[in-house]
Design a protein around this motif. Structure first.
Motif, PDB file in Angstrom:
ATOM      1  N   ARG A  53      40.503  16.981 -54.013  1.00  0.00           N
ATOM      2  CA  ARG A  53      40.559  16.251 -52.868  1.00  0.00           C
ATOM      3  C   ARG A  53      39.889  15.574 -51.826  1.00  0.00           C
ATOM      4  N   ALA A  63      41.859  12.410 -42.122  1.00  0.00           N
ATOM      5  CA  ALA A  63      43.026  12.623 -43.423  1.00  0.00           C
ATOM      6  C   ALA A  63      43.999  12.214 -41.134  1.00  0.00           C
ATOM      7  N   LYS A  90      42.362   4.217 -43.995  1.00  0.00           N
ATOM      8  CA  LYS A  90      42.144   3.486 -45.418  1.00  0.00           C
ATOM      9  C   LYS A  90      41.373   2.149 -45.356  1.00  0.00           C
ATOM     10  N   SER A 124      47.554  20.527 -43.136  1.00  0.00           N
ATOM     11  CA  SER A 124      47.202  21.016 -44.832  1.00  0.00           C
ATOM     12  C   SER A 124      46.089  21.635 -44.580  1.00  0.00           C
ATOM     13  N   THR A 161      44.474   7.876 -52.562  1.00  0.00           N
ATOM     14  CA  THR A 161      45.184   8.422 -52.790  1.00  0.00           C
ATOM     15  C   THR A 161      46.230  10.342 -51.891  1.00  0.00           C
ATOM     16  N   ASN A 162      44.888  10.122 -50.968  1.00  0.00           N
ATOM     17  CA  ASN A 162      45.396  11.200 -50.274  1.00  0.00           C
ATOM     18  C   ASN A 162      47.151  11.670 -49.310  1.00  0.00           C
ATOM     19  N   THR A 163      47.434  12.303 -50.012  1.00  0.00           N
ATOM     20  CA  THR A 163      48.692  12.536 -49.494  1.00  0.00           C
ATOM     21  C   THR A 163      49.107  13.170 -48.117  1.00  0.00           C
ATOM     22  N   ARG A 164      48.317  14.440 -48.345  1.00  0.00           N
ATOM     23  CA  ARG A 164      48.284  15.144 -46.704  1.00  0.00           C
ATOM     24  C   ARG A 164      47.766  15.729 -45.600  1.00  0.00           C
ATOM     25  N   ALA A 165      48.487  16.023 -45.094  1.00  0.00           N
ATOM     26  CA  ALA A 165      48.183  15.847 -43.786  1.00  0.00           C
ATOM     27  C   ALA A 165      46.779  16.599 -43.316  1.00  0.00           C
ATOM     28  N   GLU A 196      40.368  12.997 -54.088  1.00  0.00           N
ATOM     29  CA  GLU A 196      41.791  12.379 -53.762  1.00  0.00           C
ATOM     30  C   GLU A 196      41.508  10.681 -52.331  1.00  0.00           C
TER      31      GLU A 196
END
Length: 149
Positions: free
Chosen positions: A110, A38, A43, A125, A118-122, A113
């Protein structure tokens, strides 16, 4: 059948412990990989693809088989009759193992994702998520060894 299970008890217990150790190793490492993924991999880059390979292989080749064998050996241990369900500790352990299995499923989602981009977590997290298996491990070991309940 019970005699066979009783005779095999030390081997079943050994299989259960070894499976659980392998599962836990992955449960500690995969969230850590997600932290770096992350925070450091954009990407579509080579680094992104490298993390995806590492994460997928860890989950599919080590963690999931270890989880399944932990459950199988645990079920066999229960079948030997050594668990006294009138005490509290087996219920605490069972709840913690169910929670660990849920965490395994959460990590699997996860991974999907990251694979889809499409991962949106930092990373933070995943650092927090990395503590969940540790807490569950402590609960499981104390429940089984100390049996305070």
């Amino acid at each position: 059948m019970t005699d066979l299970l009783a005779a095999a008890y030390p081997w079943i217990k050994t299989g259960h412990i070894l499976s659980f150790v392998a599962w836990m190793a992955g449960m500690f490492y995969l969230p850590r990989l997600f932290v770096y993924h992350a925070e450091r991999a954009e990407k579509g880059t080579e680094l992104d693809r490298t993390f995806q390979i590492m994460e997928r292989k860890l989950l599919k080749l080590i963690m999931t088989p270890a989880m399944i064998s932990t459950w199988i050996f645990g079920g066999l241990l229960i079948s030997t009759g050594v668990v006294d369900w009138s005490q509290g500790w087996p219920w605490v352990k069972a709840a913690a193992v169910l929670a660990m299995t849920g965490m395994h499923g959460w990590l699997s989602k996860r991974l999907k994702e990251f694979a889809a981009g499409t991962n949106t977590r930092a990373g933070r997290s995943y650092r927090i998520a990395n503590e969940v298996p540790t807490l569950l491990l402590l609960l499981i070991v104390v429940a089984v060894v100390v049996r305070p309940f």
